[in-house]
Motif scaffolding. Structure first.
Motif, PDB file in Angstrom:
ATOM      1  N   LEU A   1      14.822   1.718   5.129  1.00  0.00           N
ATOM      2  CA  LEU A   1      13.515   2.056   4.557  1.00  0.00           C
ATOM      3  C   LEU A   1      12.753   3.057   5.436  1.00  0.00           C
ATOM      4  CD1 LEU A   1      12.422  -1.262   2.878  1.00  0.00           C
ATOM      5  CD2 LEU A   1      12.243   0.994   1.852  1.00  0.00           C
ATOM      6  N   PRO A   2      12.548   2.783   6.716  1.00  0.00           N
ATOM      7  CA  PRO A   2      11.812   3.769   7.522  1.00  0.00           C
ATOM      8  C   PRO A   2      12.537   5.111   7.647  1.00  0.00           C
ATOM      9  CG  PRO A   2      11.877   1.656   8.657  1.00  0.00           C
ATOM     10  CD  PRO A   2      12.796   1.548   7.474  1.00  0.00           C
ATOM     11  N   LEU A   3      13.860   5.079   7.804  1.00  0.00           N
ATOM     12  CA  LEU A   3      14.584   6.341   7.974  1.00  0.00           C
ATOM     13  C   LEU A   3      14.557   7.184   6.701  1.00  0.00           C
ATOM     14  CD1 LEU A   3      17.615   5.172  10.143  1.00  0.00           C
ATOM     15  CD2 LEU A   3      15.669   6.583  10.873  1.00  0.00           C
ATOM     16  N   SER A   4      14.687   6.552   5.543  1.00  0.00           N
ATOM     17  CA  SER A   4      14.610   7.319   4.297  1.00  0.00           C
ATOM     18  C   SER A   4      13.192   7.839   4.079  1.00  0.00           C
ATOM     19  CB  SER A   4      15.088   6.477   3.110  1.00  0.00           C
ATOM     20  OG  SER A   4      14.265   5.341   2.915  1.00  0.00           O
ATOM     21  N   GLY A   5      12.209   7.037   4.429  1.00  0.00           N
ATOM     22  CA  GLY A   5      10.820   7.496   4.323  1.00  0.00           C
ATOM     23  C   GLY A   5      10.532   8.653   5.251  1.00  0.00           C
ATOM     24  N   MET A   6      11.037   8.583   6.472  1.00  0.00           N
ATOM     25  CA  MET A   6      10.841   9.675   7.421  1.00  0.00           C
ATOM     26  C   MET A   6      11.549  10.941   6.955  1.00  0.00           C
ATOM     27  SD  MET A   6      11.238   7.394  10.885  1.00  0.00           S
ATOM     28  CE  MET A   6      11.487   8.757  11.981  1.00  0.00           C
ATOM     29  N   ALA A   7      12.747  10.771   6.393  1.00  0.00           N
ATOM     30  CA  ALA A   7      13.479  11.938   5.884  1.00  0.00           C
ATOM     31  C   ALA A   7      12.697  12.619   4.771  1.00  0.00           C
ATOM     32  CB  ALA A   7      14.867  11.511   5.394  1.00  0.00           C
ATOM     33  N   ALA A   8      12.097  11.823   3.902  1.00  0.00           N
ATOM     34  CA  ALA A   8      11.323  12.397   2.794  1.00  0.00           C
ATOM     35  C   ALA A   8      10.026  13.031   3.294  1.00  0.00           C
ATOM     36  CB  ALA A   8      11.024  11.313   1.753  1.00  0.00           C
TER      37      ALA A   8
ATOM     38  N   PHE B   1       0.813  -1.217   0.000  1.00  0.00           N
ATOM     39  CA  PHE B   1       0.000   0.000   0.000  1.00  0.00           C
ATOM     40  C   PHE B   1       0.849   1.270   0.000  1.00  0.00           C
ATOM     41  CE2 PHE B   1      -2.669  -3.323   1.905  1.00  0.00           C
ATOM     42  CZ  PHE B   1      -3.704  -3.294   1.000  1.00  0.00           C
ATOM     43  N   ALA B   2       1.957   1.233  -0.702  1.00  0.00           N
ATOM     44  CA  ALA B   2       2.848   2.394  -0.786  1.00  0.00           C
ATOM     45  C   ALA B   2       2.333   3.450  -1.752  1.00  0.00           C
ATOM     46  CB  ALA B   2       4.243   1.944  -1.197  1.00  0.00           C
ATOM     47  N   GLU B   3       1.431   3.086  -2.608  1.00  0.00           N
ATOM     48  CA  GLU B   3       0.942   4.020  -3.629  1.00  0.00           C
ATOM     49  C   GLU B   3       0.263   5.237  -3.009  1.00  0.00           C
ATOM     50  OE1 GLU B   3       0.624   5.747  -7.178  1.00  0.00           O
ATOM     51  OE2 GLU B   3       1.778   3.958  -6.716  1.00  0.00           O
ATOM     52  N   ASP B   4      -0.319   5.085  -1.816  1.00  0.00           N
ATOM     53  CA  ASP B   4      -0.975   6.220  -1.168  1.00  0.00           C
ATOM     54  C   ASP B   4       0.011   7.352  -0.906  1.00  0.00           C
ATOM     55  OD1 ASP B   4      -3.498   4.988  -1.093  1.00  0.00           O
ATOM     56  OD2 ASP B   4      -2.979   3.931   0.753  1.00  0.00           O
ATOM     57  N   MET B   5       1.218   6.989  -0.516  1.00  0.00           N
ATOM     58  CA  MET B   5       2.240   8.008  -0.265  1.00  0.00           C
ATOM     59  C   MET B   5       2.654   8.666  -1.578  1.00  0.00           C
ATOM     60  SD  MET B   5       3.892   9.531   2.135  1.00  0.00           S
ATOM     61  CE  MET B   5       3.971   8.533   3.599  1.00  0.00           C
ATOM     62  N   ALA B   6       2.821   7.877  -2.612  1.00  0.00           N
ATOM     63  CA  ALA B   6       3.201   8.423  -3.920  1.00  0.00           C
ATOM     64  C   ALA B   6       2.112   9.359  -4.450  1.00  0.00           C
ATOM     65  CB  ALA B   6       3.471   7.284  -4.902  1.00  0.00           C
ATOM     66  N   THR B   7       0.861   8.996  -4.236  1.00  0.00           N
ATOM     67  CA  THR B   7      -0.251   9.847  -4.672  1.00  0.00           C
ATOM     68  C   THR B   7      -0.205  11.197  -3.966  1.00  0.00           C
ATOM     69  OG1 THR B   7      -1.630   7.923  -5.132  1.00  0.00           O
ATOM     70  CG2 THR B   7      -2.775  10.023  -4.798  1.00  0.00           C
TER      71      THR B   7
ATOM     72  N   ASN C   1      -0.313   9.110   6.133  1.00  0.00           N
ATOM     73  CA  ASN C   1       0.067   9.035   7.543  1.00  0.00           C
ATOM     74  C   ASN C   1       0.101   7.589   8.035  1.00  0.00           C
ATOM     75  OD1 ASN C   1       0.562  11.760   8.033  1.00  0.00           O
ATOM     76  ND2 ASN C   1      -1.548  12.183   8.630  1.00  0.00           N
ATOM     77  N   ILE C   2      -0.862   6.799   7.617  1.00  0.00           N
ATOM     78  CA  ILE C   2      -0.862   5.386   8.015  1.00  0.00           C
ATOM     79  C   ILE C   2       0.407   4.712   7.517  1.00  0.00           C
ATOM     80  CG2 ILE C   2      -1.984   3.149   7.619  1.00  0.00           C
ATOM     81  CD1 ILE C   2      -4.680   4.738   7.686  1.00  0.00           C
ATOM     82  N   HIS C   3       0.783   4.969   6.267  1.00  0.00           N
ATOM     83  CA  HIS C   3       2.015   4.404   5.723  1.00  0.00           C
ATOM     84  C   HIS C   3       3.210   4.828   6.577  1.00  0.00           C
ATOM     85  CE1 HIS C   3       4.661   2.859   2.528  1.00  0.00           C
ATOM     86  NE2 HIS C   3       5.412   3.930   2.770  1.00  0.00           N
ATOM     87  N   ALA C   4       3.259   6.112   6.932  1.00  0.00           N
ATOM     88  CA  ALA C   4       4.364   6.629   7.745  1.00  0.00           C
ATOM     89  C   ALA C   4       4.373   5.993   9.134  1.00  0.00           C
ATOM     90  CB  ALA C   4       4.264   8.150   7.849  1.00  0.00           C
ATOM     91  N   TYR C   5       3.219   5.892   9.766  1.00  0.00           N
ATOM     92  CA  TYR C   5       3.153   5.325  11.122  1.00  0.00           C
ATOM     93  C   TYR C   5       3.546   3.849  11.131  1.00  0.00           C
ATOM     94  CZ  TYR C   5       0.464   9.594  12.095  1.00  0.00           C
ATOM     95  OH  TYR C   5       0.040  10.895  12.216  1.00  0.00           O
ATOM     96  N   VAL C   6       3.140   3.139  10.098  1.00  0.00           N
ATOM     97  CA  VAL C   6       3.532   1.724   9.991  1.00  0.00           C
ATOM     98  C   VAL C   6       5.045   1.624   9.843  1.00  0.00           C
ATOM     99  CG1 VAL C   6       3.368  -0.349   8.543  1.00  0.00           C
ATOM    100  CG2 VAL C   6       1.297   0.895   9.193  1.00  0.00           C
TER     101      VAL C   6
ATOM    102  N   ALA D   1      -8.335  14.878   2.627  1.00  0.00           N
ATOM    103  CA  ALA D   1      -8.136  14.329   3.971  1.00  0.00           C
ATOM    104  C   ALA D   1      -7.842  12.833   3.903  1.00  0.00           C
ATOM    105  CB  ALA D   1      -9.367  14.596   4.832  1.00  0.00           C
ATOM    106  N   ASP D   2      -8.487  12.127   2.973  1.00  0.00           N
ATOM    107  CA  ASP D   2      -8.234  10.689   2.812  1.00  0.00           C
ATOM    108  C   ASP D   2      -6.813  10.420   2.338  1.00  0.00           C
ATOM    109  OD1 ASP D   2     -10.779  10.043   3.642  1.00  0.00           O
ATOM    110  OD2 ASP D   2     -11.569   9.742   1.610  1.00  0.00           O
ATOM    111  N   GLN D   3      -6.311  11.257   1.436  1.00  0.00           N
ATOM    112  CA  GLN D   3      -4.947  11.085   0.950  1.00  0.00           C
ATOM    113  C   GLN D   3      -3.934  11.310   2.068  1.00  0.00           C
ATOM    114  OE1 GLN D   3      -5.306  13.899  -2.267  1.00  0.00           O
ATOM    115  NE2 GLN D   3      -5.325  12.254  -3.821  1.00  0.00           N
ATOM    116  N   VAL D   4      -4.159  12.330   2.874  1.00  0.00           N
ATOM    117  CA  VAL D   4      -3.263  12.611   4.002  1.00  0.00           C
ATOM    118  C   VAL D   4      -3.332  11.470   5.018  1.00  0.00           C
ATOM    119  CG1 VAL D   4      -2.797  14.183   5.927  1.00  0.00           C
ATOM    120  CG2 VAL D   4      -3.348  15.109   3.659  1.00  0.00           C
ATOM    121  N   SER D   5      -4.543  11.005   5.296  1.00  0.00           N
ATOM    122  CA  SER D   5      -4.703   9.903   6.252  1.00  0.00           C
ATOM    123  C   SER D   5      -3.989   8.644   5.780  1.00  0.00           C
ATOM    124  CB  SER D   5      -6.184   9.594   6.488  1.00  0.00           C
ATOM    125  OG  SER D   5      -6.814  10.660   7.126  1.00  0.00           O
ATOM    126  N   ALA D   6      -4.146   8.316   4.516  1.00  0.00           N
ATOM    127  CA  ALA D   6      -3.505   7.121   3.968  1.00  0.00           C
ATOM    128  C   ALA D   6      -1.986   7.251   4.027  1.00  0.00           C
ATOM    129  CB  ALA D   6      -3.974   6.878   2.537  1.00  0.00           C
TER     130      ALA D   6
END
Length: 166
Positions: free
Chosen positions: A110-117, A30-36, A56-61, A49-54
């Motif tokens: 993976l998480p650290l690069s995602g958090m940096a972005a 479900f990484a596409e939500d972040m790309a979107t 955020n879920i990717h980031a929190y995971v 709001a749905d795009q931001v929520s999705a």
């Protein structure tokens, strides 16, 4: 204190393993939500709001995976890990060590690069995160599952039981 011979992974280690596996698989699928979200922002739009929520879920995971990776390392250092089965050829033992080291590297990269972005706005971190690092994780998962099948059906070892039954 470490015992001399570890025959199986502990219950906490197994729980962390399977929880991480589920969370990583979730984020890979479900990484596409972040790309979107990134595309909308890049193009000057306002994300829903749905795009931001999705996103955020990717980031929190991802953050949960990072935290569990720390726990996993602590468990491995304090409880040890079972030795490779005697049936496993030396070349495959070396390959397994390299693969596991790569997994641990990706558990952090993976998480650290995602958090940096995402949180720091470092756009250059998004490319490796969603490209080569993500691909490397998929490849390692495929190799890991393939190795499990070789152990189970070719060499007939109990490797699978060490991470399931104990």
């Amino acid at each position: 204190m470490r015992s001399a011979v570890v025959l199986s992974y502990s219950v906490p280690f197994r729980l962390v393993h399977w929880l991480m596996a589920a969370l990583i698989l979730f984020n890979l699928l479900f990484a596409e939500d972040m790309a979107t979200l990134w595309r909308v922002v890049r193009d000057g739009g306002t994300p829903s709001a749905d795009q931001v929520s999705a996103a955020n879920i990717h980031a929190y995971v991802g953050i949960a995976v990072l935290c569990l990776a720390v726990v996993r390392i602590l468990l491995r250092l304090t409880q040890g890990a079972p030795e490779a089965p005697a049936e496993e050829p030396p070349l495959f033992r070396t390959a397994a060590k390299v693969a596991h080291a790569a997994f641990y590297l990706l558990f952090f990269a993976l998480p650290l690069s995602g958090m940096a972005a995402y949180y720091l706005g470092i756009g250059g971190a998004a490319l490796p995160h969603g490209g080569p690092l993500k691909l490397a994780m998929w490849v390692l998962i495929a190799v890991h599952v393939g190795a499990l099948f070789v152990h189970q059906f070719r060499w007939k070892t109990t490797v699978a039981q060490r991470m399931t039954k104990g």
